[in-house]
Scaffold this active site. Structure first.
Site, PDB file in Angstrom:
ATOM      1  N   TRP A  17       2.274   2.002  -2.381  1.00  0.00           N
ATOM      2  CA  TRP A  17       2.980   2.597  -1.230  1.00  0.00           C
ATOM      3  C   TRP A  17       4.181   1.774  -0.800  1.00  0.00           C
ATOM      4  CZ3 TRP A  17       2.962   6.709   2.154  1.00  0.00           C
ATOM      5  CH2 TRP A  17       3.619   6.517   3.381  1.00  0.00           C
ATOM      6  N   MET A  18       5.298   2.441  -0.522  1.00  0.00           N
ATOM      7  CA  MET A  18       6.436   1.802   0.131  1.00  0.00           C
ATOM      8  C   MET A  18       6.924   2.708   1.255  1.00  0.00           C
ATOM      9  SD  MET A  18      10.249   0.956  -1.289  1.00  0.00           S
ATOM     10  CE  MET A  18      10.796   2.623  -0.968  1.00  0.00           C
ATOM     11  N   ASP A  58       9.489   1.730   5.042  1.00  0.00           N
ATOM     12  CA  ASP A  58      10.807   1.312   5.530  1.00  0.00           C
ATOM     13  C   ASP A  58      11.432   0.135   4.766  1.00  0.00           C
ATOM     14  OD1 ASP A  58       9.459   2.802   7.412  1.00  0.00           O
ATOM     15  OD2 ASP A  58       9.552   1.291   8.973  1.00  0.00           O
ATOM     16  N   GLN A  76       8.379  -2.267   3.529  1.00  0.00           N
ATOM     17  CA  GLN A  76       6.999  -2.064   3.956  1.00  0.00           C
ATOM     18  C   GLN A  76       6.180  -1.647   2.729  1.00  0.00           C
ATOM     19  OE1 GLN A  76       5.922  -1.672   7.882  1.00  0.00           O
ATOM     20  NE2 GLN A  76       7.027  -3.494   7.203  1.00  0.00           N
ATOM     21  N   ASP A  94       9.616  -2.906  15.721  1.00  0.00           N
ATOM     22  CA  ASP A  94      10.793  -2.882  14.836  1.00  0.00           C
ATOM     23  C   ASP A  94      11.985  -3.655  15.407  1.00  0.00           C
ATOM     24  OD1 ASP A  94       9.066  -1.169  13.526  1.00  0.00           O
ATOM     25  OD2 ASP A  94      10.048   0.642  14.264  1.00  0.00           O
ATOM     26  N   GLU A 139      11.968   4.720  16.716  1.00  0.00           N
ATOM     27  CA  GLU A 139      11.587   3.612  15.846  1.00  0.00           C
ATOM     28  C   GLU A 139      12.816   3.030  15.165  1.00  0.00           C
ATOM     29  OE1 GLU A 139       7.554   4.557  14.004  1.00  0.00           O
ATOM     30  OE2 GLU A 139       8.709   6.300  13.461  1.00  0.00           O
TER      31      GLU A 139
HETATM   32  N1  DQQ Z   1       7.012   2.158   9.917  1.00  0.00           N
HETATM   33  C1  DQQ Z   1       6.572   0.835  10.261  1.00  0.00           C
HETATM   34  C2  DQQ Z   1       6.805   0.702  11.730  1.00  0.00           C
HETATM   35  C3  DQQ Z   1       7.901   1.675  11.973  1.00  0.00           C
HETATM   36  C4  DQQ Z   1       7.531   2.805  11.090  1.00  0.00           C
HETATM   37  C5  DQQ Z   1       5.152   0.653   9.892  1.00  0.00           C
HETATM   38  C6  DQQ Z   1       8.676   3.730  10.741  1.00  0.00           C
HETATM   39  O1  DQQ Z   1       7.134  -0.607  12.093  1.00  0.00           O
HETATM   40  O2  DQQ Z   1       8.003   2.006  13.313  1.00  0.00           O
HETATM   41  O3  DQQ Z   1       4.973   0.676   8.497  1.00  0.00           O
HETATM   42  O4  DQQ Z   1       8.471   4.415   9.544  1.00  0.00           O
END
Ligand code: DQQ
Length: 481
Positions: free
Chosen positions: A27-28, A30, A46, A151, A211
């Site tokens: 998984w990927m 942000d 991420q 974030d 976000e």
């Molecule tokens: N994805 C992250 C958060 C963000 C969200 C978590 C946005 O920090 O707000 O994986 O896709």
């Protein structure tokens, strides 16, 4: 094969993009911590190393010397059991703190701000002993934030560090919170930099929670962008506001969608040493979770996209020049007349990884279309349609993939012809990804899942009127791996 790397194992998957960044497997979401360091471009993201679903979020890491070809580096951040990020290292950014590479990221749960530093050129990271450096949302906003506080985006201004955090006020809408610090450790809350109105519907609905905020100067203007969530879990789209900033207040004068379609989310910018603002976003999967689990991977990074200002004051959104290095076989046609109901005109061009630059002059009533990924019998195809009457660019996915996709809607972007009555399209097709840059300031991204290995053809088509193709250039694009 024994010890085969996950990237090689998945290489034969016909939906795996070839020139967009994506992790070796799993998984990927942000992009995070985008920074140019000692000349090299660093991309963190991420990442869940345990499967193609959101969970146990780490920071993956890759490096490049051209923003196009990437090399995988070891995982940068992993949750620390018992720590403030025990349930995940969520999104954040990277800054250069007087020569020390420093990450500001979200620890969960509760959502808090944490720091990490590196002493070996960004490969290994140490979490700061003072974590979390912001342990809770501002007291004065009390329970209205409902724990949504994440974030961090950090920049330096007049010798101080500034930080934005994405959040919400229950019943009112998304907010971006503004902080200041002298040392990245102690933060003063300055107030709300921008607040949404949950009742606003035009030019778009701004959702319930904001976000991944980003903030930067372009010319004499300031740009803020963020991603709009409709809680609990609808990740809607990224939007931008351009306006005036006096160090305390941001006063927007224009607001717009950043990239159209339902794929592009959570973008982040990198300020490059040569003065460019380059953005990457996460292109979500558009297919059902069962199909994703079977594939073993989820999520693709957008192309690197430069942001500048158009003369009219909107954002100019264009792919970086460096992508030209991927160009292979080339075709060029000029002054083609496409009459209503006819198809074809491009000979035998075939490919799942193509770049197309085209300038059209459509009739006022026409619906003009480029058919991509066509099977030889025409049964399967993805249509990119421009409707002159509705002034809309539309991606119509192929019918045969509809059983696996979550979002059966067509992906659309409002788009007018330019002052010369022309439509200029710059299209990047990369197997399951299509990104279209149109007339300078419009971008539409979509995920498509052709089902047949022979769906590789390219054709032009017009309905209810004709079109003149002043020029169409096509290149095959090489893999970046
Ligand atoms: N994805 C992250 C958060 C963000 C969200 C978590 C946005 O920090 O707000 O994986 O896709």
């Amino acid at each position: 094969m024994l010890n085969e790397s996950p990237r090689n194992r998945l290489a034969t998957d016909p939906h795996r993009p070839q020139f967009h960044f994506l992790p070796p497997a799993n998984w990927m979401n942000d992009p995070n911590g985008l920074i140019q360091w000692k000349g090299l471009y660093h991309l963190f993201y991420q990442y869940n190393p345990y499967g193609p679903f959101h969970g146990t979020i780490h920071w993956g890491h890759a490096v490049s010397d051209d923003m196009v070809h990437w090399k995988d580096l070891p995982i940068a951040l992993a949750p620390t059991p018992g720590g403030p990020d025990a349930e995940g290292c969520w999104s954040g950014c990277a800054v250069n703190q007087d020569g020390v590479p420093t990450l500001a990221y979200t620890g969960v749960h509760p959502q808090v701000v944490c720091l990490a530093t590196s002493s070996d050129d960004l490969v290994r990271w140490e979490k700061h002993p003072a974590n979390p450096v912001i342990a809770r949302p501002p007291e004065e906003l009390g329970s209205h934030i409902q724990g949504q506080f994440r974030d961090p985006f950090v920049w330096k201004e007049h010798g101080s560090w500034h930080m934005l955090i994405g959040s919400k006020i229950e019943g009112q809408g998304g907010v971006v919170l503004h902080y200041r610090s002298v040392d990245l450790l102690h933060w003063d809350y300055l107030g709300i930099l921008l607040q949404g109105d949950i009742t606003q519907t035009k030019p778009f609905w701004t959702g319930t929670m904001w976000e991944c905020p980003n903030f930067f100067k372009l010319g004499d203007q300031y740009v803020i962008f963020f991603s709009v969530q409709s809680e609990p879990r609808d990740l809607l789209y990224a939007v931008y506001y351009i306006g005036y900033y006096d160090g305390q207040q941001f006063t927007p004068s224009l607001q717009s969608r950043l990239v159209h379609g339902s794929s592009f989310y959570a973008p982040q910018i990198m300020q490059t040493n040569d003065g460019r603002v380059v953005m990457w976003g996460w292109l979500k999967e558009g297919r059902r979770q069962s199909a994703v689990m079977e594939a073993g991977w989820s999520g693709v990074m957008s192309l690197p996209i430069t942001l500048t200002l158009m003369p009219e004051g909107t954002l100019r959104i264009e792919p970086v020049e460096e992508l030209k290095s991927l160009r292979g076989e080339h075709w060029h046609f000029e002054n083609l007349e496409i009459t209503s109901g006819t198809a074809g005109a491009l000979g035998n061009i075939r490919g799942g990884c193509l770049e197309i630059e085209a300038v059209f002059e459509p009739d006022a009533a026409a619906e003009f279309c480029i058919k991509l990924l066509c099977s030889p019998d025409g049964e399967e195809q993805t249509r990119l349609v421009y409707n002159c009457r509705q002034k809309r660019l539309i991606v119509e996915p192929n019918e045969s993939s509809l059983s696996t996709v979550v979002d059966r809607d067509m992906h659309k972007a409002p788009l007018s012809l330019d002052a010369n009555g022309e439509l200029r399209l710059h299209i990047f097709l990369d197997r399951s990804v299509i990104e279209i840059f149109a007339n300078g300031d419009t971008c539409l991204a979509s995920r498509i899942y052709p089902t047949r290995p022979d769906s590789l053809g390219l054709e032009l088509f017009a309905r209810r009127g004709g079109a003149k193709v002043k020029s169409i250039k096509v290149w095959t694009l090489e893999s970046i791996w």
